[in-house]
Design an enzyme around this catalytic site. Sequence first.
Site, PDB file in Angstrom:
ATOM      1  N   CYS A 135       0.827  -1.207   0.000  1.00  0.00           N
ATOM      2  CA  CYS A 135       0.000   0.000   0.000  1.00  0.00           C
ATOM      3  C   CYS A 135       0.859   1.253   0.000  1.00  0.00           C
ATOM      4  O   CYS A 135       2.046   1.212   0.307  1.00  0.00           O
ATOM      5  CB  CYS A 135      -0.989   0.003   1.171  1.00  0.00           C
ATOM      6  SG  CYS A 135      -0.282   0.046   2.810  1.00  0.00           S
ATOM      7  N   CYS A 136       0.211   2.361  -0.395  1.00  0.00           N
ATOM      8  CA  CYS A 136       0.877   3.660  -0.447  1.00  0.00           C
ATOM      9  C   CYS A 136       2.034   3.610  -1.447  1.00  0.00           C
ATOM     10  O   CYS A 136       1.837   3.265  -2.601  1.00  0.00           O
ATOM     11  CB  CYS A 136       1.326   4.047   0.960  1.00  0.00           C
ATOM     12  SG  CYS A 136       1.826   5.771   1.134  1.00  0.00           S
ATOM     13  N   ILE A 137       3.261   3.880  -1.024  1.00  0.00           N
ATOM     14  CA  ILE A 137       4.418   3.906  -1.927  1.00  0.00           C
ATOM     15  C   ILE A 137       5.032   2.516  -2.132  1.00  0.00           C
ATOM     16  O   ILE A 137       5.796   2.301  -3.078  1.00  0.00           O
ATOM     17  CB  ILE A 137       5.484   4.917  -1.408  1.00  0.00           C
ATOM     18  CG1 ILE A 137       6.579   5.200  -2.447  1.00  0.00           C
ATOM     19  CG2 ILE A 137       6.119   4.427  -0.106  1.00  0.00           C
ATOM     20  CD1 ILE A 137       6.113   5.945  -3.677  1.00  0.00           C
TER      21      ILE A 137
END
Length: 224
Positions: A135-137
């Site tokens: 998730c995210c980066i």
Amino acid sequence: MGKRVAVVLAGCGVYDGSEIHEASAVLVHLSREGAQAEVYAPDVDQMHVVDHVKGQPTQEKRNVLVESARIARGNIKDLAKLDAKGLDALIIPGGFGVAKNLSTWATQGKNCIVSKEVEDVLKAFHAAKKPIGLCCISPVLAAKIFPGCELTVGHDTECEKWPYAKTAETMKELGCKHVNKHVTEIHVDAKNKLVTTSAFMCNAPIHEIYDGIGKMVKEVVRLA
């Protein structure tokens, strides 16, 4: 017996480690799914330490494993000891530590190097056809290691809601298929068993980020 899921952390704090809310959401949702989280982090120095009040780097030195232990309440192991054979799935929360301590994405973008320990772990789960949640980066790690994979980091057009949308363009340059998704949605690459969601790549209410991570965790556990 519930599924055993490795959670790899990159420190403690959004600007120089793992994003604490994302890491916590992963652990809460794994618990809700009846899965057993086993937390790991590399025993290396952080790229740098950021004062989270000022948003500025300091002269301090910190260790990724020691800092990650704060989130894991001390129940953590050196990433070098992770053996994919005994585990059912892998999840890596986001935070700038992924781009600074697990790879060099923060300074080199698509030309980055993923740390050998992290690359070996990702390849081990992938080769064993075990699901990987990002998730995210953290999807950039898969973008670098698994050419042609399908991922989401949210949207690919920069705006106030999606301030980091250029990440999607860079992932496309690596030969990946980026799929636009809202913060509460996930994308599943069935072939590679990759489950991704945008989390804090989006300027969204924290409960929406929490819900998106919940869907990612649920799907990872289901695929395991």
